[in-house]
Design a protein around this motif. Structure first.
Motif, PDB file in Angstrom:
ATOM      1  N   ALA A 298      -2.494  -1.728   8.505  1.00 10.93           N
ATOM      2  CA  ALA A 298      -2.399  -1.782   6.830  1.00 10.93           C
ATOM      3  C   ALA A 298      -3.692  -2.854   6.453  1.00 10.93           C
ATOM      4  O   ALA A 298      -4.322  -2.557   4.905  1.00 10.93           O
ATOM      5  N   ASP A 299      -4.159  -3.758   7.757  1.00  4.68           N
ATOM      6  CA  ASP A 299      -5.524  -4.178   7.072  1.00  4.68           C
ATOM      7  C   ASP A 299      -6.558  -3.071   6.728  1.00  4.68           C
ATOM      8  O   ASP A 299      -7.240  -3.485   5.389  1.00  4.68           O
ATOM      9  N   LEU A 300      -6.323  -2.530   7.688  1.00  7.46           N
ATOM     10  CA  LEU A 300      -7.802  -0.615   6.686  1.00  7.46           C
ATOM     11  C   LEU A 300      -7.642  -1.148   5.821  1.00  7.46           C
ATOM     12  O   LEU A 300      -7.818   0.231   4.540  1.00  7.46           O
ATOM     13  N   TYR A 301      -6.226  -0.517   5.118  1.00 11.25           N
ATOM     14  CA  TYR A 301      -5.887   0.553   4.043  1.00 11.25           C
ATOM     15  C   TYR A 301      -5.422  -0.411   3.027  1.00 11.25           C
ATOM     16  O   TYR A 301      -5.036  -0.074   1.984  1.00 11.25           O
ATOM     17  N   GLU A 302      -5.066  -1.652   3.029  1.00 12.85           N
ATOM     18  CA  GLU A 302      -4.912  -2.358   2.029  1.00 12.85           C
ATOM     19  C   GLU A 302      -5.722  -2.186   0.997  1.00 12.85           C
ATOM     20  O   GLU A 302      -5.703  -2.188  -0.392  1.00 12.85           O
ATOM     21  N   PRO A 303      -7.687  -2.201   1.243  1.00  8.84           N
ATOM     22  CA  PRO A 303      -8.455  -2.015  -0.210  1.00  8.84           C
ATOM     23  C   PRO A 303      -7.446  -0.786  -0.744  1.00  8.84           C
ATOM     24  O   PRO A 303      -7.929  -1.025  -2.053  1.00  8.84           O
TER      25      PRO A 303
ATOM     26  N   SER B 256       1.606  -1.709  -3.090  1.00 15.58           N
ATOM     27  CA  SER B 256       1.551  -2.773  -2.100  1.00 15.58           C
ATOM     28  C   SER B 256       1.811  -1.839  -1.046  1.00 15.58           C
ATOM     29  O   SER B 256       2.483  -1.229  -0.671  1.00 15.58           O
TER      30      SER B 256
ATOM     31  N   ASP C  68       3.373  -3.383   2.242  1.00 20.23           N
ATOM     32  CA  ASP C  68       4.709  -4.306   3.271  1.00 20.23           C
ATOM     33  C   ASP C  68       4.199  -3.998   4.743  1.00 20.23           C
ATOM     34  O   ASP C  68       4.530  -2.885   5.497  1.00 20.23           O
ATOM     35  N   ILE C  69       4.688  -5.415   5.717  1.00 17.84           N
ATOM     36  CA  ILE C  69       4.696  -4.706   7.020  1.00 17.84           C
ATOM     37  C   ILE C  69       6.039  -5.429   7.279  1.00 17.84           C
ATOM     38  O   ILE C  69       6.238  -6.951   6.450  1.00 17.84           O
TER      39      ILE C  69
ATOM     40  N   ARG D  74      -0.507  -4.302  11.551  1.00 16.75           N
ATOM     41  CA  ARG D  74      -0.766  -4.614  11.035  1.00 16.75           C
ATOM     42  C   ARG D  74      -2.245  -3.974  11.197  1.00 16.75           C
ATOM     43  O   ARG D  74      -2.868  -4.650   9.639  1.00 16.75           O
ATOM     44  N   ASP D  75      -3.138  -3.577  12.346  1.00 14.29           N
ATOM     45  CA  ASP D  75      -4.095  -3.372  12.069  1.00 14.29           C
ATOM     46  C   ASP D  75      -4.550  -1.973  10.931  1.00 14.29           C
ATOM     47  O   ASP D  75      -5.829  -1.766  10.228  1.00 14.29           O
TER      48      ASP D  75
END
Length: 136
Positions: free
Chosen positions: A8-13, A21, A23-24, A5-6
Motif C-alpha cells: 500500500a505504501d508503495l502504490y499510494e502515490p 484511495s 485502504d488497509i 502495508r508495504d
C-alpha cells in the motif's frame, strides 16, 4: 499485515495520481510463512491491476486475515465467465488490450499461490472485483 502495508505504501502515490484511495484492513493475527518477496510481488500485481482498471475517484481495499490477502476495488470487474481465462499467460480481456501490460500479472499471482500450497480466486466485488490470495 506488513506485506499489505508495504505494498500500500508503495502504490499510494500511483493511486493518488488517479485520485484513488487505498485502504488497509488487517487482522492482528494476519501472519504468513513463505517467501516474502514473492508474496509481495503477487500482492503488488493485484494492486497494480486494481489501480489500472479502477476509474479515477475509485477505492481499493487491501485486507489480510489469517492466511488470506485480498485486494478489492470498485472498478468494472471481470465477468464471471472470463475469470479463469485471465490466469493464462499473456491473456488479456478485449476491454484491456489498449491498456499497458503483458498479461502475465495474474499468472504470476497464481504461480506464487501454488508455490505456497495455496490458491487465488476472483470474486464479485459488487461493484468491482475482489481477488483473494489464499496461502497454505
Amino acid at each position: 499485515g506488513a506485506v499489505v502495508r508495504d505494498v500500500a505504501d508503495l502504490y499510494e502515490p500511483v493511486a493518488a495520481e488517479k485520485e484513488q484511495s487505498i485502504d488497509i484492513e488487517t487482522a492482528t493475527a494476519a501472519t504468513l510463512n513463505g517467501d516474502r518477496d514473492l508474496i509481495f510481488q503477487a500482492v503488488a500485481n493485484l494492486v497494480d491491476n486494481a489501480i489500472k482498471y479502477t476509474p479515477p475517484g475509485g477505492r481499493i481495499t487491501l485486507s489480510a486475515a489469517g492466511r488470506n490477502i485480498a485486494v478489492a476495488d470498485n472498478g468494472p470487474g471481470i465477468p464471471p465467465e472470463s475469470r479463469e481465462e485471465v490466469f493464462k499467460r499473456f491473456h488479456r480481456l478485449e476491454a484491456s488490450r489498449s491498456a499497458p501490460g503483458s498479461g502475465l500479472g495474474l499468472s504470476l499471482v497464481r504461480a506464487v499461490a501454488q508455490l505456497h500450497d495455496g490458491s487465488v480466486r476472483l470474486e464479485d466485488g459488487a461493484p468491482g472485483l475482489r481477488a483473494v490470495l489464499a496461502l497454505g
